[in-house]
Write an enzyme that holds these catalytic residues in place. Structure first.
Site, mmCIF file in Angstrom:
data_model
loop_
_atom_site.group_PDB
_atom_site.id
_atom_site.type_symbol
_atom_site.label_atom_id
_atom_site.label_comp_id
_atom_site.label_asym_id
_atom_site.label_seq_id
_atom_site.Cartn_x
_atom_site.Cartn_y
_atom_site.Cartn_z
ATOM 1 N NE ARG A 128 -0.465 -0.229 4.952
ATOM 2 C CZ ARG A 128 -0.978 -0.673 6.078
ATOM 3 N NH1 ARG A 128 -2.224 -1.093 6.131
ATOM 4 N NH2 ARG A 128 -0.261 -0.688 7.172
ATOM 5 C CG HIS A 162 5.227 1.748 -13.625
ATOM 6 N ND1 HIS A 162 5.837 2.687 -14.422
ATOM 7 C CD2 HIS A 162 5.128 2.323 -12.400
ATOM 8 C CE1 HIS A 162 6.093 3.767 -13.704
ATOM 9 N NE2 HIS A 162 5.667 3.584 -12.474
ATOM 10 C CB CYS A 214 8.441 -0.309 -2.303
ATOM 11 S SG CYS A 214 7.658 1.035 -1.430
ATOM 12 C CD1 TRP A 232 8.654 2.993 -10.740
ATOM 13 C CD2 TRP A 232 8.586 1.275 -12.176
ATOM 14 N NE1 TRP A 232 7.880 2.004 -10.186
ATOM 15 C CE2 TRP A 232 7.816 0.944 -11.041
ATOM 16 C CE3 TRP A 232 8.693 0.347 -13.205
ATOM 17 C CZ2 TRP A 232 7.153 -0.282 -10.918
ATOM 18 C CZ3 TRP A 232 8.030 -0.869 -13.074
ATOM 19 C CH2 TRP A 232 7.275 -1.176 -11.948
ATOM 20 C CB CYS A 281 10.570 1.997 0.419
ATOM 21 S SG CYS A 281 8.989 1.537 1.140
ATOM 22 N NE ARG A 334 0.453 7.110 -8.745
ATOM 23 C CZ ARG A 334 1.766 7.220 -8.607
ATOM 24 N NH1 ARG A 334 2.554 6.988 -9.628
ATOM 25 N NH2 ARG A 334 2.284 7.579 -7.440
#
Ligand SMILES: *[C@@H]1O[C@H](CO)[C@@H](O)[C@H](O)[C@H]1NC(C)=O
Ligand SMILES: *[C@@H]1O[C@H](CO)[C@@H](O)[C@H](O)[C@H]1NC(C)=O
Ligand SMILES: *[C@@H]1O[C@H](CO)[C@@H](O)[C@H](O)[C@H]1NC(C)=O
Length: 439
Positions: A161, A226, A368, A174, A365, A258
């Site tokens: 999340r 993604h 992630c 990315w 992170c 997004r």
């Protein structure tokens, strides 16, 4: 606020998808009402909720400035007594079977004693496979799960999340994935690239159209991944954060930024199409891998016999469901063209993908990083399956499967990764409903 939102457009993805004659509406109905609920139940079982991961590996490409101190980035490892014995013990049944197999394969190779009744082609394949150990044929840089730094994580307690990890660091990850690992030449700029050379993606899409279907697929899979991750972050946004209460839920603004057609200059709907493409590719992998799981000797071993049997039943139900979905890909167009070409492509895919899995160690992170590793390993496993279709078809109903193996980690990653994409498709419906009601 509401007034401004009125001018937004729904990201329009409807109708047929490129490279496949399937339509979005059919996928939505199939996923949201049939597959998603069953898959969710499966992923809550002990076998699938514990994933072993090494979050301490250093980034091999650049100095990462870690955000791991950020509160919402923390990952809570499991005390090992919470992990069922069957999974924890190194000698659990499945790995025993796999070890025996590896030995048998070695033996077969040594004696050149591959079953004569196999076709020459299969014999060749078996011998080749015996030469490659698991890791050399996998699409990911797998963590060494025997390393003291690798820990079991309960995925249910560490949901993917919003963590606040975004901006330049997330962008860098990315960017290096797209720029250096998606077969794209440097002089072709991606759409929405900043600075000179941004022609609204014209050069880019011309390039993409010109590459072979597999390389185009590779790019679209990454873009789909993604998109999927961004949908989760928008759907589980930290909406309220006070000392007394934390509330996670959908953030429409974040979603619009997004995926809105206008705000993203047409990129949003393309991203969502790629999400569906990723869904179909992983679904196809599941439908193809059925013979491996159907063997009576295969177990989802945790040590609880009745639960193991129940979950295997559910797993097979899901795989049969996946198989029943009419996937109208052109069978010959993906991963199965000219033999020599296919082998070359497989190797290129594998190297690119392996590199992407290494980049996951650079995600600053922990939360992630965990989900990034899991989802790349899952997609890597799906690709391994698709590139091994012929071997899987030849798996005997009983007895060992020489040519093709999956480790527990790969199995857990495969299904959890698909669970993420399936969740995204479901959440998309929720966002569509919210947006519709706002009009
Ligand atoms: C792997 O990725 C890194 C970081 O993006 C890049 O510098 C490197 O060139 C890539 N290597 C290969 C073989 O693709
Ligand atoms: C939703 O996300 C936007 C950023 O996209 C942020 O500015 C806003 O505060 C968020 N809304 C809530 C209620 O958290
Ligand atoms: C085994 O699993 C079942 C549910 O499938 C549960 O009811 C039972 O308590 C479990 N047994 C043990 C010993 O944990």
């Amino acid at each position: 606020m509401v007034l401004i939102l009125l001018f937004f457009f729904l990201p329009q993805v409807t109708g047929y998808l490129d490279d496949c004659t399937c339509d979005v509406e059919t996928i939505d109905a199939f996923n949201n009402y049939q597959l998603f609920p069953r898959l969710n139940e499966l992923l809550e079982s002990d076998y699938f909720r514990y994933y072993k991961v090494n979050l301490q590996k250093p980034c091999p490409f650049w100095d990462d400035n870690s955000h791991c101190g950020m509160r919402d980035c923390a990952v809570q490892p499991c005390p090992s007594d919470e992990v069922p014995d069957g999974i924890r013990s190194a000698s659990y049944k499945y790995s025993e079977e796999a070890n025996n197999l590896a030995e048998e394969c070695e033996e077969a190779k040594r004696l050149g004693a591959v079953d004569d009744s196999l076709s020459k082609e299969t014999r060749q394949a078996v011998l080749q496979w015996a030469q490659h150990d698991d890791s050399s044929d996998s699409f990911c840089e797998a963590d060494d799960i025997h390393s003291p730094e690798a820990e079991y994580v309960d995925l249910l307690l560490n949901p993917e999340r919003y963590t606040g990890y975004k901006g330049p660091d997330a962008w860098k990850i990315w960017n290096s994935i797209y720029e250096e690992n998606c077969f794209k030449p440097q002089n072709v700029k991606r759409p929405l690239a900043s600075g000179r050379g941004d022609d609204g993606g014209q050069t880019f899409y011309k390039w993409l159209k010109g590459v072979c279907v597999e390389k185009r697929a590779f790019y679209r899979l990454i873009s789909g991944l993604h998109a999927s991750i961004n949908i989760h972050l928008s759907a589980r946004y930290l909406l309220q954060d006070t000392w007394s209460e934390k509330k996670w839920g959908p953030n429409i603004t974040e979603f619009q930024q997004r995926f809105d057609e206008v705000l993203t200059r047409g990129e949003g709907p393309r991203r969502l199409k790629n999400l569906y493409f990723l869904y179909l590719i992983e679904l196809r992998a599941l439908s193809k891998v059925l013979p491996f799981f159907e063997r009576p000797t295969f177990q989802l071993y945790t040590g609880n016999k009745s639960q193991d049997a129940e979950m295997k039943h559910l797993l097979l139900e899901i795989l049969h469901l996946a198989k029943s979905f009419p996937l109208h890909f052109d069978e010959n167009s993906f991963f199965a063209g000219n033999k020599k070409e296919a082998a070359k492509l497989k190797e290129e895919f594998r190297l690119h993908f392996k590199n992407i899995s290494k980049i996951m160690d650079c995600v600053g992170c922990f939360k992630c990083r965990l989900w990034g590793k899991l989802q790349t390993q899952g997609l890597g496993t799906a690709l391994k399956i698709l590139f091994s279709e012929n071997l899987i078809e030849k798996i005997p109903e009983s007895g060992p499967s020489y040519g093709f193996q999956l480790t527990r980690q790969e199995i857990v990653a495969l299904f959890n990764a698909f669970g993420r994409v399936s969740t995204s498709v479901k959440e998309l419906e929720n966002f569509r409903n919210i947006l519709q009601n706002m009009r």
